[in-house]
Design an enzyme around this catalytic site. Structure first.
Site, PDB file in Angstrom:
ATOM      1  N   GLU A 142      14.676  80.965  36.030  1.00 16.61           N
ATOM      2  CA  GLU A 142      15.364  79.990  36.879  1.00 16.61           C
ATOM      3  C   GLU A 142      16.198  80.776  37.873  1.00 16.61           C
ATOM      4  O   GLU A 142      17.091  81.534  37.497  1.00 16.61           O
ATOM      5  CB  GLU A 142      16.296  79.100  36.045  1.00 16.61           C
ATOM      6  CG  GLU A 142      15.690  77.792  35.628  1.00 16.61           C
ATOM      7  CD  GLU A 142      16.694  76.900  34.911  1.00 16.61           C
ATOM      8  OE1 GLU A 142      17.890  76.929  35.265  1.00 16.61           O
ATOM      9  OE2 GLU A 142      16.288  76.199  33.988  1.00 16.61           O
ATOM     10  N   ASP A 155      28.099  72.731  38.408  1.00 17.87           N
ATOM     11  CA  ASP A 155      28.227  74.038  37.780  1.00 17.87           C
ATOM     12  C   ASP A 155      29.651  74.339  37.350  1.00 17.87           C
ATOM     13  O   ASP A 155      30.616  73.966  38.017  1.00 17.87           O
ATOM     14  CB  ASP A 155      27.753  75.128  38.753  1.00 17.87           C
ATOM     15  CG  ASP A 155      26.267  75.015  39.048  1.00 17.87           C
ATOM     16  OD1 ASP A 155      25.509  74.892  38.080  1.00 17.87           O
ATOM     17  OD2 ASP A 155      25.882  75.026  40.222  1.00 17.87           O
ATOM     18  N   TYR A 194      14.436  69.203  31.365  1.00 18.58           N
ATOM     19  CA  TYR A 194      15.595  70.043  31.036  1.00 18.58           C
ATOM     20  C   TYR A 194      16.647  69.127  30.411  1.00 18.58           C
ATOM     21  O   TYR A 194      17.221  68.297  31.094  1.00 18.58           O
ATOM     22  CB  TYR A 194      16.110  70.679  32.327  1.00 18.58           C
ATOM     23  CG  TYR A 194      17.211  71.712  32.180  1.00 18.58           C
ATOM     24  CD1 TYR A 194      18.272  71.553  31.291  1.00 18.58           C
ATOM     25  CD2 TYR A 194      17.213  72.852  32.977  1.00 18.58           C
ATOM     26  CE1 TYR A 194      19.274  72.489  31.182  1.00 18.58           C
ATOM     27  CE2 TYR A 194      18.227  73.809  32.891  1.00 18.58           C
ATOM     28  CZ  TYR A 194      19.249  73.616  31.986  1.00 18.58           C
ATOM     29  OH  TYR A 194      20.252  74.549  31.897  1.00 18.58           O
TER      30      TYR A 194
END
Length: 263
Positions: free
Chosen positions: A49, A60, A175
């Site tokens: 990734e 994030d 994911y």
């Protein structure tokens, strides 16, 4: 069949789980980042990734945010990230690369041009965290038509009503974000994650990869054991932030990969 599809088919035939490693492209600089990325397959990484640095990375945690800042300050751009993938492809034509980031840089370049360039550079899939399924016509469907997998995130708050929508145009893998919150936060517990993975797998034939908060070989093993594999990002990026030698970063990655492959 994309490289991602081929990789999961090969792992399944070997009875192995996938280990996915995330690194921020261009962190701490282009040359070092490329050296690390080129070394990942040899350290046991099944899928890479590659983070696309962005000025406002809202999903994030601090570790990945700082990595993005370092990369941007070192001059990393979308073009340089594509160049990095193309450079990697000169010596490795099998390891899948997923570009993970935000829509703004892609939109600024132009979706059509971006998809042509990404395919030419050897990118296999996209994770674009700020494009919900309602916006699939923007990028998801054009990406699939261009031969790129579009990988979606499912979270603990993705309920049974929402899940089919999330899965609708997803390809490559799902994911699963194991905890509510930002990257690099609390460690997930396999006992909590297992029922959620089972719930997702009851609605899709796609592999389910679990990430967020995995930091040790033991955690990689326990999480991979209840899914189709695991992702580690912040723990790897932390070593890069500490300016550890590339060999040390790759040795750490190998320990995590070995853990996941023992599952």
């Amino acid at each position: 069949m994309t490289r991602i599809d081929a990789k999961f088919a090969a792992l399944k035939s070997e009875g192995k789980k996938a280990f996915v490693a995330y690194v921020m492209a261009g962190d701490p600089n282009y040359a070092t980042s490329l050296e690390i990325i080129k070394g990942l397959p040899g350290a046991g990484v099944d899928i890479i990734e590659m983070g696309l640095p962005f000025t406002d990375p809202m999903a994030d945690g601090p570790t990945i945010q700082l990595a993005g800042q370092r990369a941007l300050e070192a001059g990393q751009t979308l073009q340089k990230t594509l160049d990095m993938a193309a450079e990697f492809r000169k010596t490795d034509d099998t390891t899948p690369i997923v570009m993970m980031g935000y829509y703004n840089p892609i939109y600024s370049r132009g979706v059509e041009r971006f998809l042509v360039d990404a395919k030419a550079a050897g990118i296999d899939g996209l994770i674009v965290v700020d494009l919900p399924p309602e916006e699939d016509d923007e990028l998801c469907i054009p990406a699939q038509k261009a031969g790129l997998n579009f990988i979606r995130l499912a979270t603990p708050t993705t309920d049974d009503k929402r899940l089919p929508k999330v899965l609708q145009n997803t390809s490559g893998f799902v994911y699963y974000v194991s905890i509510t919150g930002i990257t690099g936060a609390a460690a997930p517990q396999a006992s909590d994650v297992a029922p959620e993975v089972a719930r997702i797998k009851s609605q899709t034939a796609l592999p389910v990869i679990v990430g967020f908060g995995v930091r040790t070989p033991e955690a990689a093993q326990s999480i991979a054991a209840i899914a189709d594999g695991t992702v580690v990002g912040s723990a790897i990026v932390s070593l890069i932030e500490q300016k550890k030698p590339v060999a040390e970063v790759l040795a750490f990655v190998k320990g995590l990969a070995d853990g996941a492959h023992r599952a």
